[in-house]
Write a protein that holds these residues in place. Sequence first.
Motif, PDB file in Angstrom:
ATOM      1  N   PRO A  30      50.300  79.644  60.442  1.00 15.50           N
ATOM      2  CA  PRO A  30      50.449  79.946  59.018  1.00 15.50           C
ATOM      3  C   PRO A  30      51.621  79.165  58.434  1.00 15.50           C
ATOM      4  N   LYS A  31      51.522  78.822  57.187  1.00 15.37           N
ATOM      5  CA  LYS A  31      52.582  78.064  56.521  1.00 15.37           C
ATOM      6  C   LYS A  31      53.639  79.033  56.013  1.00 15.37           C
ATOM      7  N   TRP A  90      59.688  75.480  62.060  1.00 12.52           N
ATOM      8  CA  TRP A  90      60.218  74.705  63.185  1.00 12.52           C
ATOM      9  C   TRP A  90      59.084  74.237  64.096  1.00 12.52           C
ATOM     10  N   LEU A  91      58.139  75.120  64.388  1.00 15.34           N
ATOM     11  CA  LEU A  91      57.007  74.742  65.247  1.00 15.34           C
ATOM     12  C   LEU A  91      56.142  73.680  64.592  1.00 15.34           C
ATOM     13  N   ARG A  92      55.934  73.804  63.305  1.00 14.14           N
ATOM     14  CA  ARG A  92      55.096  72.823  62.612  1.00 14.14           C
ATOM     15  C   ARG A  92      55.771  71.461  62.526  1.00 14.14           C
ATOM     16  N   LEU A  93      57.104  71.427  62.607  1.00 15.59           N
ATOM     17  CA  LEU A  93      57.818  70.154  62.644  1.00 15.59           C
ATOM     18  C   LEU A  93      57.639  69.435  63.974  1.00 15.59           C
ATOM     19  N   LEU A  94      57.148  70.146  64.969  1.00 11.66           N
ATOM     20  CA  LEU A  94      56.922  69.560  66.290  1.00 11.66           C
ATOM     21  C   LEU A  94      55.514  69.014  66.451  1.00 11.66           C
ATOM     22  N   THR A  95      54.722  69.059  65.394  1.00  8.68           N
ATOM     23  CA  THR A  95      53.339  68.586  65.458  1.00  8.68           C
ATOM     24  C   THR A  95      53.271  67.136  65.019  1.00  8.68           C
ATOM     25  N   ALA A 118      55.112  69.984  56.718  1.00 10.45           N
ATOM     26  CA  ALA A 118      56.310  70.712  57.134  1.00 10.45           C
ATOM     27  C   ALA A 118      57.569  70.007  56.637  1.00 10.45           C
ATOM     28  N   ILE A 119      57.553  68.686  56.635  1.00 14.08           N
ATOM     29  CA  ILE A 119      58.704  67.931  56.120  1.00 14.08           C
ATOM     30  C   ILE A 119      58.867  68.199  54.630  1.00 14.08           C
ATOM     31  N   ALA A 121      66.974  70.710  61.709  1.00 11.01           N
ATOM     32  CA  ALA A 121      65.699  69.993  61.811  1.00 11.01           C
ATOM     33  C   ALA A 121      65.874  68.527  61.426  1.00 11.01           C
ATOM     34  N   LEU A 122      66.635  68.261  60.374  1.00 14.36           N
ATOM     35  CA  LEU A 122      66.854  66.867  59.978  1.00 14.36           C
ATOM     36  C   LEU A 122      67.589  66.101  61.072  1.00 14.36           C
ATOM     37  N   ASN A 123      68.537  66.753  61.721  1.00 13.86           N
ATOM     38  CA  ASN A 123      69.228  66.088  62.828  1.00 13.86           C
ATOM     39  C   ASN A 123      68.265  65.785  63.966  1.00 13.86           C
ATOM     40  N   SER A 124      67.375  66.706  64.271  1.00 16.49           N
ATOM     41  CA  SER A 124      66.386  66.482  65.336  1.00 16.49           C
ATOM     42  C   SER A 124      65.394  65.392  64.952  1.00 16.49           C
TER      43      SER A 124
END
Length: 84
Positions: A10-11, A17-22, A30-31, A47-50
């Motif tokens: 779900p959005k 965080w999980l959706r940023l890993l897709t 997600a971005i 998240a931006l650092n990652s």
Amino acid sequence: MGNQPDMILPKTYDTLWLRLLTKAKVLLEAINELEALPASNVLRFKALNSLMGLYTNLQADQDLDAQDQELIARLSRIYRQEMN
């Protein structure tokens, strides 16, 4: 397993965080959500650092598909904004 549809998260803020890993469309969406968060948001900062590591790795790759090129362009724009 081969005929099962992809799991769709779900959005929500809790799944961001999980959706940023897709990859692909889900990652780009997600971005968008990440960018909309306040600059003071801890998740946004972390998240931006990652994502900077992903950005660096993608830039070094000479054989990028259109989605990866779009991702590089998006992350590049975000980082330029963050530096100002």
